[in-house]
Structures are given as structure tokens and as C-alpha cells.
Design a protein around this motif. Structure first.
Motif, PDB file in Angstrom:
ATOM      1  N   HIS A   1     -17.907  15.797  59.312  1.00 36.27           N
ATOM      2  CA  HIS A   1     -18.944  16.562  58.613  1.00 36.27           C
ATOM      3  C   HIS A   1     -18.805  16.468  57.097  1.00 36.27           C
ATOM      4  O   HIS A   1     -19.692  16.871  56.367  1.00 36.27           O
ATOM      5  CB  HIS A   1     -18.904  18.024  59.049  1.00 36.27           C
ATOM      6  CG  HIS A   1     -17.880  18.833  58.316  1.00 36.27           C
ATOM      7  ND1 HIS A   1     -16.544  18.509  58.337  1.00 36.27           N
ATOM      8  CD2 HIS A   1     -17.999  19.912  57.519  1.00 36.27           C
ATOM      9  CE1 HIS A   1     -15.874  19.375  57.595  1.00 36.27           C
ATOM     10  NE2 HIS A   1     -16.727  20.216  57.094  1.00 36.27           N
TER      11      HIS A   1
ATOM     12  N   LEU B   1     -18.473  19.308  65.111  1.00 40.39           N
ATOM     13  CA  LEU B   1     -18.224  18.204  64.170  1.00 40.39           C
ATOM     14  C   LEU B   1     -16.929  18.441  63.388  1.00 40.39           C
ATOM     15  O   LEU B   1     -16.548  17.650  62.537  1.00 40.39           O
ATOM     16  CB  LEU B   1     -19.372  18.114  63.176  1.00 40.39           C
ATOM     17  CG  LEU B   1     -20.363  16.973  63.331  1.00 40.39           C
ATOM     18  CD1 LEU B   1     -21.483  17.111  62.323  1.00 40.39           C
ATOM     19  CD2 LEU B   1     -19.688  15.629  63.188  1.00 40.39           C
TER      20      LEU B   1
ATOM     21  N   VAL C   1     -24.533   9.435  59.114  1.00 43.04           N
ATOM     22  CA  VAL C   1     -24.925   9.332  60.523  1.00 43.04           C
ATOM     23  C   VAL C   1     -25.853  10.497  60.846  1.00 43.04           C
ATOM     24  O   VAL C   1     -25.621  11.620  60.384  1.00 43.04           O
ATOM     25  CB  VAL C   1     -23.685   9.440  61.444  1.00 43.04           C
ATOM     26  CG1 VAL C   1     -24.092   9.367  62.910  1.00 43.04           C
ATOM     27  CG2 VAL C   1     -22.665   8.378  61.110  1.00 43.04           C
ATOM     28  N   ASN C   2     -26.883  10.212  61.583  1.00 39.81           N
ATOM     29  CA  ASN C   2     -27.730  11.290  62.091  1.00 39.81           C
ATOM     30  C   ASN C   2     -27.083  11.817  63.370  1.00 39.81           C
ATOM     31  O   ASN C   2     -27.159  11.179  64.418  1.00 39.81           O
ATOM     32  CB  ASN C   2     -29.139  10.763  62.358  1.00 39.81           C
ATOM     33  CG  ASN C   2     -30.055  11.843  62.902  1.00 39.81           C
ATOM     34  OD1 ASN C   2     -29.596  12.899  63.359  1.00 39.81           O
ATOM     35  ND2 ASN C   2     -31.348  11.601  62.858  1.00 39.81           N
ATOM     36  N   TYR C   3     -26.433  12.973  63.258  1.00 43.08           N
ATOM     37  CA  TYR C   3     -25.691  13.534  64.392  1.00 43.08           C
ATOM     38  C   TYR C   3     -26.475  14.706  64.960  1.00 43.08           C
ATOM     39  O   TYR C   3     -26.346  15.830  64.493  1.00 43.08           O
ATOM     40  CB  TYR C   3     -24.304  13.977  63.922  1.00 43.08           C
ATOM     41  CG  TYR C   3     -23.341  14.244  65.073  1.00 43.08           C
ATOM     42  CD1 TYR C   3     -22.749  13.201  65.761  1.00 43.08           C
ATOM     43  CD2 TYR C   3     -23.057  15.553  65.481  1.00 43.08           C
ATOM     44  CE1 TYR C   3     -21.883  13.438  66.814  1.00 43.08           C
ATOM     45  CE2 TYR C   3     -22.191  15.793  66.531  1.00 43.08           C
ATOM     46  CZ  TYR C   3     -21.612  14.736  67.195  1.00 43.08           C
ATOM     47  OH  TYR C   3     -20.750  14.972  68.246  1.00 43.08           O
ATOM     48  N   PHE C   4     -27.299  14.437  65.942  1.00 46.23           N
ATOM     49  CA  PHE C   4     -28.163  15.465  66.529  1.00 46.23           C
ATOM     50  C   PHE C   4     -28.898  16.240  65.429  1.00 46.23           C
ATOM     51  O   PHE C   4     -28.829  17.483  65.359  1.00 46.23           O
ATOM     52  CB  PHE C   4     -27.345  16.419  67.409  1.00 46.23           C
ATOM     53  CG  PHE C   4     -26.644  15.727  68.546  1.00 46.23           C
ATOM     54  CD1 PHE C   4     -27.372  15.132  69.567  1.00 46.23           C
ATOM     55  CD2 PHE C   4     -25.259  15.661  68.585  1.00 46.23           C
ATOM     56  CE1 PHE C   4     -26.731  14.484  70.622  1.00 46.23           C
ATOM     57  CE2 PHE C   4     -24.604  15.015  69.630  1.00 46.23           C
ATOM     58  CZ  PHE C   4     -25.344  14.426  70.657  1.00 46.23           C
TER      59      PHE C   4
ATOM     60  N   ARG D   1     -28.153  16.570  62.441  1.00 53.46           N
ATOM     61  CA  ARG D   1     -27.321  17.043  61.325  1.00 53.46           C
ATOM     62  C   ARG D   1     -26.832  15.808  60.576  1.00 53.46           C
ATOM     63  O   ARG D   1     -26.657  14.752  61.156  1.00 53.46           O
ATOM     64  CB  ARG D   1     -26.100  17.809  61.846  1.00 53.46           C
ATOM     65  CG  ARG D   1     -26.448  19.157  62.424  1.00 53.46           C
ATOM     66  CD  ARG D   1     -25.334  19.659  63.304  1.00 53.46           C
ATOM     67  NE  ARG D   1     -24.147  20.079  62.546  1.00 53.46           N
ATOM     68  CZ  ARG D   1     -23.003  20.448  63.132  1.00 53.46           C
ATOM     69  NH1 ARG D   1     -22.899  20.424  64.446  1.00 53.46           N
ATOM     70  NH2 ARG D   1     -21.970  20.841  62.417  1.00 53.46           N
TER      71      ARG D   1
ATOM     72  N   PHE E   1     -26.444   6.877  68.243  1.00 51.89           N
ATOM     73  CA  PHE E   1     -26.464   7.507  66.926  1.00 51.89           C
ATOM     74  C   PHE E   1     -26.923   6.474  65.899  1.00 51.89           C
ATOM     75  O   PHE E   1     -26.523   5.309  65.961  1.00 51.89           O
ATOM     76  CB  PHE E   1     -25.066   7.988  66.542  1.00 51.89           C
ATOM     77  CG  PHE E   1     -24.590   9.161  67.347  1.00 51.89           C
ATOM     78  CD1 PHE E   1     -25.186  10.402  67.211  1.00 51.89           C
ATOM     79  CD2 PHE E   1     -23.545   9.023  68.256  1.00 51.89           C
ATOM     80  CE1 PHE E   1     -24.745  11.491  67.962  1.00 51.89           C
ATOM     81  CE2 PHE E   1     -23.088  10.097  68.996  1.00 51.89           C
ATOM     82  CZ  PHE E   1     -23.698  11.335  68.856  1.00 51.89           C
ATOM     83  N   THR E   2     -27.751   6.905  64.984  1.00 49.76           N
ATOM     84  CA  THR E   2     -28.208   5.989  63.939  1.00 49.76           C
ATOM     85  C   THR E   2     -27.385   6.168  62.670  1.00 49.76           C
ATOM     86  O   THR E   2     -26.953   7.267  62.337  1.00 49.76           O
ATOM     87  CB  THR E   2     -29.694   6.210  63.602  1.00 49.76           C
ATOM     88  OG1 THR E   2     -29.877   7.587  63.279  1.00 49.76           O
ATOM     89  CG2 THR E   2     -30.580   5.842  64.772  1.00 49.76           C
TER      90      THR E   2
ATOM     91  N   ALA F   1     -24.077  13.719  59.114  1.00 53.34           N
ATOM     92  CA  ALA F   1     -22.631  13.532  59.254  1.00 53.34           C
ATOM     93  C   ALA F   1     -22.249  12.222  58.568  1.00 53.34           C
ATOM     94  O   ALA F   1     -23.112  11.502  58.058  1.00 53.34           O
ATOM     95  CB  ALA F   1     -22.243  13.503  60.724  1.00 53.34           C
TER      96      ALA F   1
END
Lengths: 429, 429
Positions: free
Chosen positions: A158, B427, A170-173, A175, B168-169, A177
Motif C-alpha cells: 500500500h 494490503l 497497481v489497481n488493487y480492487f 484501490r 490485476f492491472t 497499490a
């Protein structure tokens, strides 16, 4: 019949053997045909009839049965009298992207990387990864033998370990990251969690905006962290011992591969330790080379290597006492001079392969340092909390696996030491 | 004086020893005080004066000098008569988040994970990772012993291996990239590149939108890929041999840890192989349990484990012959029935720990399959190209490291088998 590897072949009466591999070379003479068969363990000559080689093309995957015969003229003094040859893997190319049997380094590195399945079939290219494997093996064996435990720490995080710059997001759900720049925080936490001595072999990510011969954006980091140390000299001793162990290991396991690259690894290693300021002074007086504040640039590193090689006959040098302003917030400062840290770099043939040092282990000291640097404490809450529960003096270092491979084999470009390198332009294969 | 680990202590005259570790327990009696000292290797009793324990709190990191004495009443029959004790790591807590010396599983798992530095100091929690380490060690030793080479494949990729869902992108220098779901494409390419037999220990990423006791979004995958196979039975044999080797290894290396979890690993392992359709039929007739088309759901897996345990006395079962429609595009179809693939799952105590199978190795067959599935060939160009140059018959499988750890130790939640688990909500740390 059980398949045998080429390395295990021996003349043994009229016994039939089953071999599997690729057609490395075809030589079709008037009365007889020869094939060089390549498997993961080596290359052997096959003696075939005209009939047997019909339809065969270079790089076909094949299964071969035959009898091993002595032949002084053949490579390795043996050849296979083929009784049957069968295509196991078809080829569909018009022309190979470059020659494998007699590769002459003409193909551009980028082309080699585009056709990784093909370029790694070139024995000298594959040898790089035999050496890299043995570096990793030696690393694991040495540190396990010194009571270190292997860990896996998260790569999705994070927040940044070094302040958040140069990180991939990174697109973490939904969020935001980041990909971890290093396992720094987590390996320290594991020292504190009672593992005391840990290492990790894992990817580190740097979103650095430069494409050079010595940077990768995704690289394998050999990370070490050690608790209950006296100071940073314990770490340098540990790393120096590892390098000694590594060279011995490589001389034993990779004699052939090292020879391919004309590399001779010395049996004795003694790494000088020179304070950064002293090194800068030497560069100025010996080479009239000026250095940036608190660092040595690439040219300086190369020149300093020359100096160290001549004066100490060493390919390695520890640079010590980096200024506080140039090191991350967790670096331990020297008691007698808070402007200096108990940290070091290891320079190998003019290229930095390691950054290391003692870390701050006292909660109040770390908190004060973070506040001084204007860091938001809540971003580092999970890390900072660790230091409330009896964190012993500790420190560590990391070695870039591709970098040390490149430097040992004098490769000239770090991409050669990565199976599938990632750089600013390259996302495939 | 050189520091000695607790595991190496022995009564040796009046010789002084130096110990380092944490204050695990303090017992302050009227005439004498006892401390239990914990280091990475064990726990030992210290005999101290009132003066010596002044200011000490639980979980202080300390350095202790003293003499080892025999004492039948002390744990392990030894104790240390302390001559000096020094705080090496200060504590700053008001109250520990939970007790370490007498942890009773009362703290919620989420709290344990929030305070990872503390929860891993609990000997039983740390034991999980000793076992996990030895699983990884056994994996590496077994496959290296069978001529497999370790590889590192990229985790940042331009396209999905299984079609792009659940990934994950990553923002890769303003290009859209993904975190690899598996090393599938790259391990196949390395088989083709002449490595023939490869394995990888690396992270795999799944952006799955469910939070369950058996899913992690970042997990360590033990991946295997093998060239020149006959068919998928070679792979099942290889995996079964590995499981045998693993159990032997764990019984040798982790006897104490297995005991902590009341786990007894059988010495003989024979894994039945049952076609999926047959298993579905058994579930229906034996348990009146219906299964979804081409699969068995979680409840079915648990019931089927019960059946296999009773009938074959096995914790493991291979389910074979999965339908083509349910397997990825690279799965090899059966010659006699193109609706079926040469693939398998390995179910361990009712939980899937492996998916594996033979892959398509012919360029035209793979291309036709991709076209049939409506995949854009240019997205897979680098992968597809590999198959033009003599790809041998091959296949492989992968074992989830945290899953097999959880199942061996009967943990109940996969997060317990990850140092720093990542799930939809978590996270940090």
C-alpha cells in the motif's frame, strides 16, 4: 525403453539407447549423413542413413534409438549408430531468425530477446543461466548454512518503502497499490518476529525512467537481513564470506561455462573497505575525477575499480560511510557523526551490486527520523509499530542477481542475464 | 565472545556463554527470578538475581552472559546462571496485543495478521513456516534431483495467460500491463528453449473477487513443466513421487513441528486416479450429491475426500479427464475424444492443490484452437511463435505453496500459511 541424457552416455556393448533432443546440425555427405543431436545436457553425433534423415530440418525435436559406438574422430569420442529416428516436434519456419549451431553474435540483442525460445538454444547463451542458477544455489546454501531462513514477502503493497517514488502502481480492487521496490520493511519485520536471520530470493520493481545496460525494471533481488549484529562490519564480513563461498562453488560446478566466457575466478578474495569520502579524494588526486556530493558516478566507479584492481588486486571494493542525506530513512547513523550512516555499497568490477547497512532499531529514534524527513507516520504505521516490541540491532543487504551474473561473466548488458527482461520498452515475450 | 544459539547449548564445565534473544516469560519469586529466553532456535531458562531483572519487560531483546548448569527440573534439563543481562532492544508498548508465552488462539486471525511481528513470535505460529520452508526445500531438491532447472519468469506481462480475466492491472510507463496469473506461457517456452525440464518458485496473482478461507490474491506457486513426456501420466507419476519424497523429508526435518499440530504423515502413499465423470457419478450414488457440469464444487470435493479416504486410505486423489470446455486453450485434447483433455487436478483432503496436464505442442493445432476460441492471435504472438521451432510433447502442473502447507497442517485458513497475506481487504502489513 527409458530415455537417457547425452551427458550419461557410455559405450556399453551393443546396448540400445533412447535419446531425445533437437536437431542441432545436419551434414549430408554422399555416402552417409551426420546429425548433431542436442539435449539439455549436451551434444552428440548421430550416424544416419539417407533414408533416416528424410524430412528432417534443423531444430526438429526428435526421439532417437541407436547404439553407442566409440569413434575417436567424433566429438567426445563417441557417436550413435541410429536405428530409428522419429520427429516429436514439428517445425514451421521458413528461415530461422538466426543460426543456432554457429551463432556468431551477429544478431542484435533485441532480436535475440524477441526470439527467446531460439536464442537460449545457443549453448553459450544457455550457459549464462547455468551460472545464474548456481549463484542462486550458492546463495541459498551459504545462508541456510549460517542459520538464515528463507522468506517470501509481499510484492503488492500500500505504500513505498523508500518514499514512494519510482514505483509501479497497481489497481488493487479499485484501490491504488504499488509493486514493492524491495522487501526492506518486511525482511526487517521478520527479524523482529524472531526469525532473526532471513533471506529472500524475489522480484523487486523499479519504475526508473532510464534504459541503460545495467538497469532492469523487474529484477531478482537476493536479500539478506540479520539480527543481533554488532554493527555494519558484521554484514560486510558475512557478504565477503559469501563471495568466497560463491567463487569456490562456481569453480566446482561451472568450470565449463566459465571457460566459455574466458572467466577465471580467483581462489583468494580479500575485499578492501574504503570510506566514500576517501574514495572521492583518491579519484580526484589519481584521475582528476570529480564526484557528485555523497556519491560516485558510473565513470567514477569504473575508474575506482581500476585503482582497486591495481592497488589491492581485487575486483571488489566496499565503499563505506555514506552520508545520511543520501541514504533511506531507516539507515543507522554513526554515533560520533550523525551526518554519516553505518552503511556500505559493494562495487564489483566498477558496478554497484549491493547496498547495505545497519538499520535504526529503536522506535523513538526511527519515529524522530521520519518526522524530521516529513514522512507521514500513518503511511508507515504497520512498519513503525514493529519497533515497539524489542527490535534487536540489525541490518542487511541485497545483491542484484542479474547484475552479479553480468559482472561475473563480463556480459556487457544486463538483459543477457535475464530470461525475459523487462525494461521501459520491453513487455514481451 | 561468540554468540551461541540455544539449540547448541551443552553443559561444559564453567565455560561462559553469550546468548541473544527475547524475554519470553518472567517469573519473579521471593528469593530468585527466572526468565525464559527465546531465540530463533529454542527456549531456555535463565536464573537471575532481583537486580538483574530490574527494568526488564516481556519481549525485550536481550544479550545474556552466563554459565550452563544441569538442572533436572528445568525444561531441557539445563539452565543458565546469569552473570550479566543487557537490553539490546527496548519495548514501548502499554500492553502486548496478545500473549505470546501462553497464546490460546483467542486473538482473532485478523488481529494476529495485523501484528505479524508479534504473532510469529508464538512458537506454534512460527512452526508453520518451518514446515513451509521444508516443503519448498523438498520441492527444490526433488526436482533438481530429477534434472529440472530453476527459472524466473516475468510477473509483469502485456497479456493474460488464460484470456485476461481476473488479472490485476499495472501502469507500466503509461501502458496497461498485467500481473501474471501463472508462469504458464514462460515455463512452456523454456521447455522449448532447450531447458526441457524447469521449475519455478514464484508469486502468482489472481484478482478473484471472493474472500474465502482457501484463496489468496498473491500466492507462491510451485510450478513444474516437463518436455518429452509420453502423456499426462508421466506428470502424475512425477507429482506422486514428489509427494512421497516430501513426506519422507518432512518426517525427517519437522518431527517436532508436525507434533505441535498433531499431524502424522503416512510413510506409504498411493494416489488413486479417477476420471472426473466417474467421480461425479460416485458422488451422486454414494452421497446423493449433484455436481456442476465438468467440475466438482467445494462440497463435492470434501465428500469425495471422505469416499477416497475410506475406500483407498488416501488423503490424495487425482481427478482426470477434464472436459475441453473447462480447461484453458493450451490443454491437449484426447485423440479418441476431442471433448476431453489430458489433464488432471490433485485433490488433497478435499481441497484442490494442483491443476496440471499435457499441453498442445503443435503450432497448427494450437493456432486452430485459439481461432476456434475466438482469441486474438496477435495478443499471443510471442507465445504462439515458440511452437514453430520444434516444440516437444510436454506438460506440467503447479502446486500452491500456502495451500499444501494449510492442508498438511490442517490450518483451516490459508492466511495462516502466508507471512503477509494479501486478500480483497488486506494490503498491510
Amino acid at each position: 525403453m527409458k530415455r537417457i541424457f547425452i551427458k550419461d552416455l557410455a559405450v556399453n556393448g551393443e546396448e540400445k539407447v533412447l535419446l531425445k533432443g533437437w536437431v542441432h546440425k545436419i551434414r549430408d555427405l554422399s555416402h552417409v549423413s551426420f546429425i548433431l543431436l542436442r539435449d539439455k545436457s549436451g551434444i552428440i553425433q548421430l550416424v544416419c542413413t539417407k533414408e533416416q534423415i528424410k524430412g528432417l530440418r534443423l531444430e526438429n525435436a526428435v526421439e532417437v534409438t541407436g547404439i553407442v559406438r566409440e569413434n575417436e574422430k567424433a566429438p567426445k569420442g563417441m557417436e550413435i549408430e541410429v536405428s530409428d529416428i522419429k520427429i516429436a516436434g514439428t517445425v514451421y519456419y521458413d528461415k530461422l531468425p538466426f543460426e543456432i549451431q554457429s551463432f556468431k553474435e551477429k544478431a542484435a540483442l533485441e532480436t535475440q530477446l524477441d526470439y527467446r525460445t531460439i536464442s537460449l538454444r545457443i549453448p553459450k547463451k544457455k550457459a549464462i543461466f547455468k551460472v545464474q542458477n548456481e549463484i542462486e544455489e550458492a546463495f541459498r546454501m551459504f545462508f541456510k548454512g549460517n542459520d538464515f531462513e528463507e522468506i517470501h514477502t509481499p510484492k503488492i503493497t500500500h505504500s513505498g518503502t523508500e518514499g514512494g517514488s519510482e514505483m509501479f502502481t497497481v489497481n488493487y480492487f479499485n484501490r491504488r497499490a504499488f509493486l514493492a521496490q524491495s522487501p526492506q520493511f518486511w525482511k526487517q519485520m521478520m527479524v523482529g518476529a524472531g526469525f532473526e536471520r532471513v533471506f529472500e530470493v524475489g522480484y523487486a520493481y523499479r519504475a526508473e525512467l532510464h534504459n541503460t545496460w545495467r538497469h532492469l525494471n523487474e529484477y531478482v533481488s537476493l536479500d539478506v537481513e540479520m539480527g543481533f549484529i554488532k554493527d555494519e562490519t558484521d554484514l560486510m564480513e558475512m557478504e565477503e564470506s559469501f563471495i568466497r563461498y560463491l567463487y569456490k562453488h562456481l569453480n566446482e560446478k561451472c568450470a565449463e561455462e566459465l571457460k566459455l566466457f574466458d572467466v577465471v575466478l580467483p581462489e583468494e578474495i580479500n575485499i578492501p573497505r574504503i570510506p566514500l569520502a576517501k574514495a572521492q579524494e583518491i579519484l580526484l588526486t589519481e584521475f582528476n575525477k570529480k564526484s557528485p556530493v555523497g556519491n560516485i558516478d558510473n565513470e567514477g566507479e569504473a575508474l575506482f575499480h581500476k585503482y582497486v584492481k591495481e592497488k589491492y588486486n581485487s575486483d571488489y571494493v566496499f565503499l563505506t560511510e555514506y552520508p545520511t542525506a543520501k541514504r533511506p530513512m531507516y539507515a543507522m547513523e554513526c554515533e560520533e557523526n550523525r551526518e554519516m550512516t553505518k552503511s556500505f555499497d559493494l562495487i564489483f568490477k566498477g558496478v554497484e551490486i549491493t547496498t547495505g547497512g545497519q538499520r535504526i532499531h529503536d522506535y523513538e529514534m526511527l519515529k524522530a527520523k521520519m518526522e524530521r524527513l516529513g514522512l507521514k507516520l500513518e503511511d508507515f504505521a504497520f512498519y513503525l509499530d514493529t519497533f515497539k516490541y524489542g527490535m534487536p540491532p540489525h541490518g542487511g543487504f541485497a545483491i542484484g542477481l542479474e547484475r552479479i551474473t553480468m559482472q561475473i561473466l563480463n556480459l556487457g548488458n544486463i538483459r543477457e542475464a535475464s530470461l525475459f527482461p523487462r525494461d521501459m520498452k520491453r513487455l514481451t515475450p
